[in-house]
Design an enzyme around this catalytic site. Structure first.
Site, PDB file in Angstrom:
ATOM      1  N   ASP A 102      58.103 -34.470 -16.083  1.00  0.00           N
ATOM      2  CA  ASP A 102      57.942 -33.269 -16.896  1.00  0.00           C
ATOM      3  C   ASP A 102      58.688 -32.107 -16.243  1.00  0.00           C
ATOM      4  O   ASP A 102      58.941 -32.120 -15.026  1.00  0.00           O
ATOM      5  CB  ASP A 102      56.464 -32.883 -17.012  1.00  0.00           C
ATOM      6  CG  ASP A 102      55.657 -33.955 -17.719  1.00  0.00           C
ATOM      7  OD1 ASP A 102      56.259 -34.740 -18.472  1.00  0.00           O
ATOM      8  OD2 ASP A 102      54.432 -34.005 -17.497  1.00  0.00           O
TER       9      ASP A 102
HETATM   10  N1  URA Z   1      52.693 -38.018 -15.457  1.00  0.00           N
HETATM   11  C1  URA Z   1      52.712 -36.782 -15.970  1.00  0.00           C
HETATM   12  O1  URA Z   1      51.749 -36.350 -16.581  1.00  0.00           O
HETATM   13  N2  URA Z   1      53.817 -36.030 -15.798  1.00  0.00           N
HETATM   14  C2  URA Z   1      54.900 -36.447 -15.101  1.00  0.00           C
HETATM   15  O2  URA Z   1      55.878 -35.693 -14.946  1.00  0.00           O
HETATM   16  C3  URA Z   1      54.868 -37.745 -14.573  1.00  0.00           C
HETATM   17  C4  URA Z   1      53.763 -38.522 -14.760  1.00  0.00           C
END
Ligand code: URA
Length: 234
Positions: A102
């Site tokens: 993310d």
């Molecule tokens: N899980 C998440 O919620 N975000 C990420 O960036 C990676 C794994």
């Protein structure tokens, strides 16, 4: 191929950096001292640069410590992509990220143009473990350990696969999962009543975050990591 291009491709340095270095310290090309960057070399030629015997690879493999604020898509949009952190010589190589983090997540990100390697690392059936260090807004319930071991409902058709939660303090933990569902860690923590306030990936299978890299920095895979690419996980 030009010598400076060859060395840049094997080391991750820019061609400008390679040229500067060659001026000071010549490379050995098939045993001969060479400092002219335009010298033509074949990819099978033995090249020693700064004491290292270089290995040419058809593909590029990058290990990055992702900074917050960057997105993992190839399209340029409102937010800068992780590819903008790479120097121009490397950027030109049709690279993509091995899975996605993310925008606000930091830590280990692999970038390559080797589709087969990427597939081996992220395909659900391969069960490659990924460990995240997370911080949440309230005390993590002890019961989450057992819940994650058995699988939790995060609103998908299936429960999550068994995952390992190691509680480090009231509000921090390491979580190891073998899947890569959308926002999986955040949704798993929501399922036990906690909101993730910071998330950092520490490892993917045998690849671990290089503590020598500051956020936003990257390097090419080292010899050990290249051994894994070539020999393991197939
Ligand atoms: N899980 C998440 O919620 N975000 C990420 O960036 C990676 C794994």
């Amino acid at each position: 191929m030009r010598l400076d291009k060859y060395i840049a491709s094997c080391t991750g340095l820019t061609r400008k950096e390679v040229k500067k270095s060659l001026k000071k310290t010549p490379a050995y090309v098939a045993g001969e001292k060479v400092s002219a960057p335009e010298t033509q070399v074949d990819i099978k030629t033995k090249v020693v640069f700064l004491g290292e015997h270089l290995h040419y690879s058809e593909f590029t493999y990058i290990l990055m410590n992702k900074a917050a604020g960057y997105v993992c898509t190839n399209r340029s949009g409102r937010n800068p992509t992780v590819f903008t952190l790479l120097h121009d010589d490397i950027k030109a190589k049709d690279l993509f990220t091995v899975g996605r983090l993310d925008k606000d997540t930091t830590g280990l990100l692999l970038i390559t143009n080797d589709g087969d390697f990427s597939h081996r690392m992220i395909h659900a059936k391969k069960h490659v473990d990924k460990t995240y260090f997370l911080t949440v807004d309230r005390k993590i319930p002890e019961s989450a350990i057992e819940q994650f071991k058995n699988g939790v409902d995060i609103g998908d058709e299936d429960l999550t696969k068994p995952a390992t939660l190691e509680i480090l303090s009231d509000t921090t933990a390491n979580l190891t999962i073998s899947e890569g569902r959308f926002h999986q860690v955040k949704r798993m923590m929501e399922a036990v009543g906690c909101t993730v306030t910071a998330l950092k990936r520490l490892s993917i299978g045998p690849f671990t975050l290089d503590e020598n890299l500051s956020e936003g920095e990257y390097r090419l895979f080292n010899d050990e990591e290249m051994d894994f690419v070539k020999n393991a996980g197939r």
